[in-house]
Enzyme design. Structure first.
Site, PDB file in Angstrom:
ATOM      1  N   HIS A 178       0.842  -1.207   0.000  1.00  0.00           N
ATOM      2  CA  HIS A 178       0.000   0.000   0.000  1.00  0.00           C
ATOM      3  C   HIS A 178       0.868   1.245   0.000  1.00  0.00           C
ATOM      4  O   HIS A 178       2.083   1.158   0.077  1.00  0.00           O
ATOM      5  CB  HIS A 178      -1.008  -0.019   1.155  1.00  0.00           C
ATOM      6  CG  HIS A 178      -0.417   0.059   2.532  1.00  0.00           C
ATOM      7  ND1 HIS A 178       0.413  -0.908   3.061  1.00  0.00           N
ATOM      8  CD2 HIS A 178      -0.548   0.994   3.515  1.00  0.00           C
ATOM      9  CE1 HIS A 178       0.759  -0.578   4.278  1.00  0.00           C
ATOM     10  NE2 HIS A 178       0.189   0.578   4.599  1.00  0.00           N
ATOM     11  N   HIS A 201       1.335   3.909   1.987  1.00  0.00           N
ATOM     12  CA  HIS A 201       1.875   4.646   3.141  1.00  0.00           C
ATOM     13  C   HIS A 201       3.402   4.736   3.074  1.00  0.00           C
ATOM     14  O   HIS A 201       4.071   3.794   2.649  1.00  0.00           O
ATOM     15  CB  HIS A 201       1.441   3.994   4.455  1.00  0.00           C
ATOM     16  CG  HIS A 201       0.002   4.260   4.786  1.00  0.00           C
ATOM     17  ND1 HIS A 201      -0.727   3.477   5.657  1.00  0.00           N
ATOM     18  CD2 HIS A 201      -0.842   5.243   4.352  1.00  0.00           C
ATOM     19  CE1 HIS A 201      -1.953   3.970   5.747  1.00  0.00           C
ATOM     20  NE2 HIS A 201      -2.058   5.029   4.971  1.00  0.00           N
ATOM     21  N   ASP A 205       5.794   4.498   5.138  1.00  0.00           N
ATOM     22  CA  ASP A 205       6.639   3.489   5.782  1.00  0.00           C
ATOM     23  C   ASP A 205       6.632   2.156   5.035  1.00  0.00           C
ATOM     24  O   ASP A 205       7.193   1.162   5.506  1.00  0.00           O
ATOM     25  CB  ASP A 205       6.243   3.303   7.255  1.00  0.00           C
ATOM     26  CG  ASP A 205       4.851   2.735   7.427  1.00  0.00           C
ATOM     27  OD1 ASP A 205       3.923   3.238   6.764  1.00  0.00           O
ATOM     28  OD2 ASP A 205       4.680   1.783   8.211  1.00  0.00           O
ATOM     29  N   HIS A 206       5.992   2.128   3.835  1.00  0.00           N
ATOM     30  CA  HIS A 206       6.020   0.920   3.005  1.00  0.00           C
ATOM     31  C   HIS A 206       6.607   1.174   1.619  1.00  0.00           C
ATOM     32  O   HIS A 206       6.899   0.215   0.893  1.00  0.00           O
ATOM     33  CB  HIS A 206       4.614   0.313   2.904  1.00  0.00           C
ATOM     34  CG  HIS A 206       4.105  -0.137   4.230  1.00  0.00           C
ATOM     35  ND1 HIS A 206       4.107  -1.451   4.634  1.00  0.00           N
ATOM     36  CD2 HIS A 206       3.653   0.577   5.289  1.00  0.00           C
ATOM     37  CE1 HIS A 206       3.665  -1.528   5.877  1.00  0.00           C
ATOM     38  NE2 HIS A 206       3.380  -0.308   6.298  1.00  0.00           N
ATOM     39  N   HIS A 220      -7.530  -0.942   5.811  1.00  0.00           N
ATOM     40  CA  HIS A 220      -6.472  -0.027   6.277  1.00  0.00           C
ATOM     41  C   HIS A 220      -6.387   1.153   5.307  1.00  0.00           C
ATOM     42  O   HIS A 220      -6.392   2.313   5.720  1.00  0.00           O
ATOM     43  CB  HIS A 220      -5.161  -0.801   6.340  1.00  0.00           C
ATOM     44  CG  HIS A 220      -3.981  -0.006   6.802  1.00  0.00           C
ATOM     45  ND1 HIS A 220      -3.877   0.511   8.063  1.00  0.00           N
ATOM     46  CD2 HIS A 220      -2.843   0.347   6.159  1.00  0.00           C
ATOM     47  CE1 HIS A 220      -2.719   1.165   8.180  1.00  0.00           C
ATOM     48  NE2 HIS A 220      -2.081   1.078   7.031  1.00  0.00           N
ATOM     49  N   ASP A 256      -0.223  -4.154   6.045  1.00  0.00           N
ATOM     50  CA  ASP A 256      -0.887  -3.601   7.226  1.00  0.00           C
ATOM     51  C   ASP A 256      -2.351  -4.030   7.297  1.00  0.00           C
ATOM     52  O   ASP A 256      -3.180  -3.348   7.894  1.00  0.00           O
ATOM     53  CB  ASP A 256      -0.794  -2.068   7.231  1.00  0.00           C
ATOM     54  CG  ASP A 256       0.604  -1.573   7.587  1.00  0.00           C
ATOM     55  OD1 ASP A 256       1.508  -2.410   7.790  1.00  0.00           O
ATOM     56  OD2 ASP A 256       0.783  -0.339   7.647  1.00  0.00           O
ATOM     57  N   HIS A 268       4.538  -5.177  10.110  1.00  0.00           N
ATOM     58  CA  HIS A 268       5.089  -4.581  11.334  1.00  0.00           C
ATOM     59  C   HIS A 268       5.300  -5.609  12.440  1.00  0.00           C
ATOM     60  O   HIS A 268       4.593  -6.610  12.511  1.00  0.00           O
ATOM     61  CB  HIS A 268       4.135  -3.506  11.895  1.00  0.00           C
ATOM     62  CG  HIS A 268       4.074  -2.260  11.075  1.00  0.00           C
ATOM     63  ND1 HIS A 268       4.896  -1.180  11.303  1.00  0.00           N
ATOM     64  CD2 HIS A 268       3.283  -1.914  10.026  1.00  0.00           C
ATOM     65  CE1 HIS A 268       4.608  -0.212  10.431  1.00  0.00           C
ATOM     66  NE2 HIS A 268       3.636  -0.643   9.633  1.00  0.00           N
TER      67      HIS A 268
END
Ligand code: ZN
Ligand code: FE
Length: 256
Positions: A56, A58, A60-61, A114, A133, A171
């Site tokens: 996805h 975001h 942090d990905h 999410h 996530d 995570h």
């Protein structure tokens, strides 16, 4: 094929994963929280990276994606639904689409909840699900863009995969998820056993993943929202599972 999966710790609590066929050398990475540890892992396994798959949009990905693609020439793969907010994709995957990277067979499964465009990747030969996530060990992603109904439907589809499937989430949230799980499901012996194991793994500085779907089905409250005992504890006995799921997600959002 001789498949091997490396867990790559990134940022403070993200994971990326390197899936490699040791026979052909074909290799793919799932998610790109940051470039350096992923490029190190690729270099340590021979330097070849055929594709980078994103779950996805975001930060942090995807933060490391451009650099990883630039350095390795990997094809960037992501959800067609998110193509407008991902770095430029070489392949855009739709729900249920099967595709191959060399000998590595993969299937995309859209899992809105999410985010609207979230997708997870199932690798049957590796018995592995790269769940981003959407599904964590003992937890699930927050509802940033989707409804509880969306996420519950997504989780039900993942729950229907073979129970021996190994879950590789985005995570390391297992210990804090576990504290919440215990608060809503205190009499669950399988959960208590898993928490003891998680504590030992974390104390040793090791990841708590992968974990089998079978084990998650016994311990993850978000997969167990249809369990009458759990629903009863939430004061929702006899109500549809999705209501118990929504209540669990609400409580988790404010749990300390
Ligand atoms: Zn996210
Ligand atoms: Fe994340």
């Amino acid at each position: 094929m001789v498949l091997k999966i490396d867990v790559i710790a990134c940022l403070s609590d993200n994971y990326a994963y390197l899936l490699r066929d040791e026979e052909s050398g074909a290799a793919v990475v799932f998610d790109a929280p940051e470039a350096a540890p992923i490029l190190d892992a690729v270099a340590a396994s021979g330097g070849r990276l055929d594709a980078l798959l994103l779950t996805h949009h975001h930060g942090d990905h995807i933060e490391g994606a451009a650099e990883i693609v630039g350095r390795t020439g990997a094809e960037l793969i992501g959800a067609a639904a998110d193509a407008h907010r991902l770095p430029p994709l070489g392949r855009a995957v739709t729900d249920g689409e099967s595709f191959a990277v060399g000998p590595l067979g993969l299937r995309g499964m859209a899992t809105p909840g999410h985010t609207r465009g979230h997708i997870v990747y199932y690798a049957p030969a590796a018995r592995a699900l790269f769940s981003g996530d959407t599904l964590f060990s003992l937890g699930c992603g927050r509802l940033f863009e989707g409804s509880a109904e969306d996420m519950w439907d997504s989780l039900l589809r993942l729950a229907a995969l073979p129970p021996e499937t190994f879950i590789y989430p985005g995570h390391e949230y297992t210990a804090s998820n576990g504290r919440f799980a215990l608060s809503v499901d205190p009499d669950n012996a399988a959960l208590a056993e898993r928490l003891a194991e998680v504590e030992a793994l974390r104390a040793a500085g090791r990841p708590t993943v992968p974990v089998t779907l079978k084990r998650e089905l016994l311990t993850n409250p978000f997969l167990r929202a249809g369990d009458p005992r759990l629903a009863g504890r939430l004061g929702l006995a006899g109500r549809p599972a999705v209501e118990a799921f929504a209540e669990l997600r609400r409580r988790k959002d404010t749990f300390r």
